[in-house]
Motif scaffolding. Structure first.
Motif, PDB file in Angstrom:
ATOM      1  N   LEU A 151       2.147   6.872  -6.700  1.00 34.97           N
ATOM      2  CA  LEU A 151       1.078   7.765  -7.152  1.00 34.97           C
ATOM      3  C   LEU A 151       1.427   9.243  -6.972  1.00 34.97           C
ATOM      4  N   GLU A 152       2.413   9.523  -6.151  1.00 32.69           N
ATOM      5  CA  GLU A 152       2.834  10.920  -5.977  1.00 32.69           C
ATOM      6  C   GLU A 152       3.407  11.491  -7.272  1.00 32.69           C
ATOM      7  N   THR A 153       3.977  10.618  -8.094  1.00 27.88           N
ATOM      8  CA  THR A 153       4.626  11.102  -9.317  1.00 27.88           C
ATOM      9  C   THR A 153       4.104  10.464 -10.601  1.00 27.88           C
ATOM     10  N   LYS A 154       3.249   9.440 -10.480  1.00 34.53           N
ATOM     11  CA  LYS A 154       2.778   8.727 -11.670  1.00 34.53           C
ATOM     12  C   LYS A 154       1.262   8.623 -11.680  1.00 34.53           C
TER      13      LYS A 154
ATOM     14  N   ASN B 238      -2.690   4.495 -14.073  1.00 37.24           N
ATOM     15  CA  ASN B 238      -2.646   3.624 -15.247  1.00 37.24           C
ATOM     16  C   ASN B 238      -1.230   3.337 -15.726  1.00 37.24           C
ATOM     17  N   ASP B 239      -0.259   4.103 -15.275  1.00 36.29           N
ATOM     18  CA  ASP B 239       1.129   3.907 -15.677  1.00 36.29           C
ATOM     19  C   ASP B 239       1.939   3.090 -14.668  1.00 36.29           C
ATOM     20  N   ILE B 240       1.311   2.673 -13.599  1.00 35.02           N
ATOM     21  CA  ILE B 240       2.003   1.917 -12.549  1.00 35.02           C
ATOM     22  C   ILE B 240       1.776   0.425 -12.760  1.00 35.02           C
ATOM     23  N   THR B 241       2.842  -0.337 -12.578  1.00 30.68           N
ATOM     24  CA  THR B 241       2.757  -1.790 -12.747  1.00 30.68           C
ATOM     25  C   THR B 241       2.978  -2.503 -11.415  1.00 30.68           C
ATOM     26  N   VAL B 242       2.548  -3.738 -11.372  1.00 32.90           N
ATOM     27  CA  VAL B 242       2.788  -4.573 -10.193  1.00 32.90           C
ATOM     28  C   VAL B 242       4.291  -4.673  -9.938  1.00 32.90           C
TER      29      VAL B 242
ATOM     30  N   ILE C 297       0.841  -1.202   0.000  1.00 30.58           N
ATOM     31  CA  ILE C 297       0.000   0.000   0.000  1.00 30.58           C
ATOM     32  C   ILE C 297       0.869   1.243   0.000  1.00 30.58           C
ATOM     33  N   THR C 298       1.852   1.264   0.884  1.00 28.13           N
ATOM     34  CA  THR C 298       2.753   2.423   0.968  1.00 28.13           C
ATOM     35  C   THR C 298       3.487   2.637  -0.344  1.00 28.13           C
ATOM     36  N   ALA C 299       3.962   1.564  -0.934  1.00 27.82           N
ATOM     37  CA  ALA C 299       4.692   1.671  -2.203  1.00 27.82           C
ATOM     38  C   ALA C 299       3.798   2.241  -3.302  1.00 27.82           C
ATOM     39  N   LEU C 300       2.571   1.752  -3.392  1.00 30.09           N
ATOM     40  CA  LEU C 300       1.666   2.252  -4.416  1.00 30.09           C
ATOM     41  C   LEU C 300       1.360   3.734  -4.185  1.00 30.09           C
TER      42      LEU C 300
ATOM     43  N   THR D 136      -8.345  12.773  -0.825  1.00 31.62           N
ATOM     44  CA  THR D 136      -8.353  11.428  -1.407  1.00 31.62           C
ATOM     45  C   THR D 136      -9.073  11.449  -2.760  1.00 31.62           C
ATOM     46  N   LEU D 137     -10.223  12.124  -2.805  1.00 30.90           N
ATOM     47  CA  LEU D 137     -10.955  12.206  -4.078  1.00 30.90           C
ATOM     48  C   LEU D 137     -10.166  13.013  -5.104  1.00 30.90           C
ATOM     49  N   LYS D 138      -9.604  14.118  -4.682  1.00 33.14           N
ATOM     50  CA  LYS D 138      -8.844  14.966  -5.618  1.00 33.14           C
ATOM     51  C   LYS D 138      -7.699  14.166  -6.237  1.00 33.14           C
ATOM     52  N   MET D 139      -6.992  13.414  -5.424  1.00 27.84           N
ATOM     53  CA  MET D 139      -5.895  12.597  -5.944  1.00 27.84           C
ATOM     54  C   MET D 139      -6.431  11.526  -6.902  1.00 27.84           C
ATOM     55  N   ALA D 140      -7.555  10.929  -6.552  1.00 28.81           N
ATOM     56  CA  ALA D 140      -8.155   9.900  -7.414  1.00 28.81           C
ATOM     57  C   ALA D 140      -8.545  10.480  -8.767  1.00 28.81           C
ATOM     58  N   VAL D 141      -9.073  11.696  -8.770  1.00 32.81           N
ATOM     59  CA  VAL D 141      -9.428  12.352 -10.031  1.00 32.81           C
ATOM     60  C   VAL D 141      -8.160  12.644 -10.828  1.00 32.81           C
ATOM     61  N   ASP D 142      -7.175  13.240 -10.167  1.00 29.76           N
ATOM     62  CA  ASP D 142      -5.931  13.627 -10.839  1.00 29.76           C
ATOM     63  C   ASP D 142      -5.131  12.436 -11.355  1.00 29.76           C
ATOM     64  N   LYS D 143      -5.156  11.333 -10.624  1.00 29.47           N
ATOM     65  CA  LYS D 143      -4.345  10.163 -10.968  1.00 29.47           C
ATOM     66  C   LYS D 143      -5.140   9.048 -11.651  1.00 29.47           C
ATOM     67  N   HIS D 144      -6.385   9.334 -11.993  1.00 28.86           N
ATOM     68  CA  HIS D 144      -7.221   8.460 -12.827  1.00 28.86           C
ATOM     69  C   HIS D 144      -7.606   7.122 -12.191  1.00 28.86           C
ATOM     70  N   TYR D 145      -7.983   7.166 -10.943  1.00 23.73           N
ATOM     71  CA  TYR D 145      -8.578   5.980 -10.332  1.00 23.73           C
ATOM     72  C   TYR D 145      -9.854   6.356  -9.570  1.00 23.73           C
ATOM     73  N   GLU D 146     -10.525   7.358 -10.082  1.00 19.47           N
ATOM     74  CA  GLU D 146     -11.729   7.864  -9.423  1.00 19.47           C
ATOM     75  C   GLU D 146     -12.823   6.811  -9.299  1.00 19.47           C
TER      76      GLU D 146
END
Length: 189
Positions: A26-29, A32-36, A19-22, A99-109
């Protein structure tokens, strides 16, 4: 028993590391661009550890976000007096706005929206008197109001919170009351 406790601790630690790693990624990516592979590398755990705990990266976000949002809703449902619930919801919305703002900005809304809608359904199902309404009316009114509340909250947040939270509370209460009256009128015809 000690081995079981130790195994549970390792599993819990792995989940927290993932969770922490993800969240760090997300702070910089964009989500959709993050992989397992990137997440496990950052977390310092194996892919096997990832798949022992989660099926997808969405599951990692759900594990982090859902308990926070659900705890807020549970508190409102179970501990806040009925006449203060709408104001308490507004306060919860403010608390999780980042949390919502980040979800909107990082495309996981959609993940946030689904968690929100599940909790709104539980909120309305447990806090409203449905004795005068049909099962169908209850079902679709809850879906309608949950989606509407989310849309209003989202718009208020991303448009810069120009209106006061009190203005939003009044608007939501008006919508809730007027739609319930309309349903009640439909039922008595």
């Amino acid at each position: 028993m000690a081995a079981t406790e130790h195994s549970q601790k390792i599993k819990q630690d792995s989940q927290e590391y993932l969770i922490t790693a993800l969240l760090q990624l997300l702070e910089t990516k964009d989500f959709n661009d993050i992989t397992v592979t990137q997440v496990v590398k950052r977390a310092g755990v194996s892919r096997m550890a990832f798949y022992r705990n989660f099926d997808t990266l969405e599951d990692v976000l759900i594990a982090y976000i859902q308990p926070k949002i659900s705890a807020g809703f549970d508190n409102i449902i179970n501990r806040i007096p009925q006449d203060q619930k709408i104001n308490a919801l507004g306060s919860l919305f403010e608390e999780i706005s980042c949390t919502l703002k980040m979800a909107v900005d990082k495309h996981y809304e959609l993940i946030i929206q689904n968690i929100f809608n599940e909790n709104m359904a539980k909120f309305y199902d447990q806090t409203m008197d449905w004795s005068q309404f049909t099962t169908m009316q209850r079902k679709y009114w809850i879906k309608f109001m949950g989606a509407g509340v989310y849309a209003i909250w989202r718009e208020w947040l991303i448009s810069g919170q120009v209106e006061t939270i009190n203005d939003i509370h009044v608007l939501l209460a008006d919508f809730q009351i007027s739609t319930l009256k309309a349903l009640k009128n439909e039922t008595t015809k």
